[in-house]
Design a protein around this motif. Structure first.
Motif, PDB file in Angstrom:
ATOM      1  N   LYS A 132      35.061  35.838  31.467  1.00  0.00           N
ATOM      2  CA  LYS A 132      36.102  35.234  32.292  1.00  0.00           C
ATOM      3  C   LYS A 132      36.280  33.748  31.980  1.00  0.00           C
ATOM      4  O   LYS A 132      37.404  33.243  31.890  1.00  0.00           O
ATOM      5  CB  LYS A 132      35.782  35.440  33.772  1.00  0.00           C
ATOM      6  CG  LYS A 132      35.882  36.902  34.213  1.00  0.00           C
ATOM      7  CD  LYS A 132      35.498  37.067  35.674  1.00  0.00           C
ATOM      8  CE  LYS A 132      35.632  38.528  36.108  1.00  0.00           C
ATOM      9  NZ  LYS A 132      37.042  38.971  36.140  1.00  0.00           N
TER      10      LYS A 132
ATOM     11  N   ASN B 223      37.824  39.830  26.597  1.00  0.00           N
ATOM     12  CA  ASN B 223      37.714  40.852  27.629  1.00  0.00           C
ATOM     13  C   ASN B 223      36.359  41.534  27.566  1.00  0.00           C
ATOM     14  O   ASN B 223      35.622  41.395  26.587  1.00  0.00           O
ATOM     15  CB  ASN B 223      38.829  41.890  27.472  1.00  0.00           C
ATOM     16  CG  ASN B 223      40.196  41.311  27.788  1.00  0.00           C
ATOM     17  OD1 ASN B 223      40.517  41.032  28.939  1.00  0.00           O
ATOM     18  ND2 ASN B 223      41.019  41.122  26.757  1.00  0.00           N
TER      19      ASN B 223
ATOM     20  N   ILE C 157      46.435  40.745  27.887  1.00  0.00           N
ATOM     21  CA  ILE C 157      45.291  41.037  28.748  1.00  0.00           C
ATOM     22  C   ILE C 157      44.139  40.140  28.320  1.00  0.00           C
ATOM     23  O   ILE C 157      43.710  40.179  27.165  1.00  0.00           O
ATOM     24  CB  ILE C 157      44.852  42.514  28.646  1.00  0.00           C
ATOM     25  CG1 ILE C 157      45.983  43.445  29.082  1.00  0.00           C
ATOM     26  CG2 ILE C 157      43.616  42.761  29.507  1.00  0.00           C
ATOM     27  CD1 ILE C 157      45.651  44.912  28.925  1.00  0.00           C
TER      28      ILE C 157
ATOM     29  N   GLN D 164      39.490  40.185  31.558  1.00  0.00           N
ATOM     30  CA  GLN D 164      39.401  41.381  32.384  1.00  0.00           C
ATOM     31  C   GLN D 164      38.170  42.229  32.034  1.00  0.00           C
ATOM     32  O   GLN D 164      37.640  42.153  30.938  1.00  0.00           O
ATOM     33  CB  GLN D 164      40.657  42.246  32.230  1.00  0.00           C
ATOM     34  CG  GLN D 164      41.946  41.502  32.551  1.00  0.00           C
ATOM     35  CD  GLN D 164      41.945  40.928  33.950  1.00  0.00           C
ATOM     36  OE1 GLN D 164      41.676  41.633  34.926  1.00  0.00           O
ATOM     37  NE2 GLN D 164      42.261  39.643  34.066  1.00  0.00           N
ATOM     38  N   CYS D 165      37.763  43.045  33.007  1.00  0.00           N
ATOM     39  CA  CYS D 165      36.683  44.016  32.803  1.00  0.00           C
ATOM     40  C   CYS D 165      37.280  45.406  32.979  1.00  0.00           C
ATOM     41  O   CYS D 165      37.786  45.734  34.064  1.00  0.00           O
ATOM     42  CB  CYS D 165      35.566  43.823  33.820  1.00  0.00           C
ATOM     43  SG  CYS D 165      34.770  42.209  33.728  1.00  0.00           S
ATOM     44  N   ILE D 166      37.236  46.199  31.932  1.00  0.00           N
ATOM     45  CA  ILE D 166      37.742  47.566  31.986  1.00  0.00           C
ATOM     46  C   ILE D 166      36.562  48.491  32.288  1.00  0.00           C
ATOM     47  O   ILE D 166      35.614  48.587  31.506  1.00  0.00           O
ATOM     48  CB  ILE D 166      38.407  47.976  30.646  1.00  0.00           C
ATOM     49  CG1 ILE D 166      39.490  46.965  30.253  1.00  0.00           C
ATOM     50  CG2 ILE D 166      38.980  49.382  30.760  1.00  0.00           C
ATOM     51  CD1 ILE D 166      40.637  46.845  31.211  1.00  0.00           C
TER      52      ILE D 166
END
Length: 260
Positions: free
Chosen positions: A182, A196, A247, A250-252
């Protein structure tokens, strides 16, 4: 008010193609890393399979990639070591001329309840799982910023989000990866570099298969989808992030519903 997109944003991306991109996958000789390496190579990426000690496994990944016409080399480096990580990136640049993609996937476990956890077991996990992403990323980030393009994907874990019994060291390292992701995303967003994280749940890899059968059954019973994930399902998320320029940070989560 009209909004004018830049030329790169206006172009429709080809989600099946990574032609011309150079990628480093740390811990790429087995498990999730090897699947990511092969799937990227199938889409045209020139791939560096990093390994620490498993040369035979790395060579097998290279062989499979070359069998379907892909391009890949293996480079040995202990990414918990700063100098070896610098060498990994330097050798990649020397061979392919650039570095576009960095997949920080290398990881180990040393599971033990905290009261029994030794300083060595703590340090080994933090060094391999967390310090390594500083080492490799610091070596590659300026190259990416200068070329105004880069994709960094950190393979974290559900354990970094929800915790895990006997895994304070592993959980701390994987949670640290999320914070790293982040913060670096904020710093590089204007430079064409996205950062990411992918957070797998329990995936059918060698690491998970070593869990005693009864414990594994208990884990699966708590997963809403009632099964382990596959390495291909993790690779699919990585490919999605590689082909999206909007994107970042982010955390997928890919965990069958085990953590929402």
């Amino acid at each position: 008010m009209s909004i004018i997109l830049n030329e790169s944003a206006q172009k429709k991306s080809d989600t099946s193609s990574l032609v011309g991109k150079v990628a480093i996958i740390t811990g790429g000789s087995r498990g999730i890393g090897s699947t990511i390496a092969k799937e990227m190579a199938k889409r045209g990426a020139e791939v560096v399979v990093n390994y620490n000690s498993s040369k035979e496994a790395a060579d097998e990944v290279i062989y499979e990639i070359e069998e379907f016409g892909g391009t890949a080399i293996s480079i040995q480096a202990d990414v918990s070591n700063y100098e070896e990580s610098l060498s990994l990136v330097e050798k990649t640049q020397e061979y392919f001329g650039k570095v576009d993609i960095l997949i920080n996937n290398a990881g180990i476990t040393r599971d033990r309840t905290f009261r029994k956890l030794s300083e060595k077991e703590w340090t080994e996990v933090i060094d391999v799982n967390l310090n390594s992403i500083y080492h490799t990323t610091s070596a590659a980030i300026n190259l990416m910023i200068e070329q105004e393009y880069g994709r960094i994907i950190n393979i974290s874990s559900i354990i970094g989000q929800a915790g895990g019994f006997g895994q304070t060291n592993y959980s701390a390292s994987k949670a640290g990866m999320i914070g790293f992701t982040k913060s670096l995303a904020l710093e590089t967003a204007r430079n064409g570099v996205t950062v990411n994280a992918v957070c797998p749940g329990y995936v059918a890899t060698e690491m998970v298969q070593q869990i005693p059968e009864k414990a594994k059954e208990k884990i699966i019973s708590k997963i809403p989808m009632q099964r382990l994930g596959t390495t291909s399902e993790i690779a699919d998320a990585v490919l999605f992030l590689l082909n999206n320029s909007y994107i970042t940070g982010q955390c997928i989560n890919i965990n069958g519903g085990a953590y929402m």
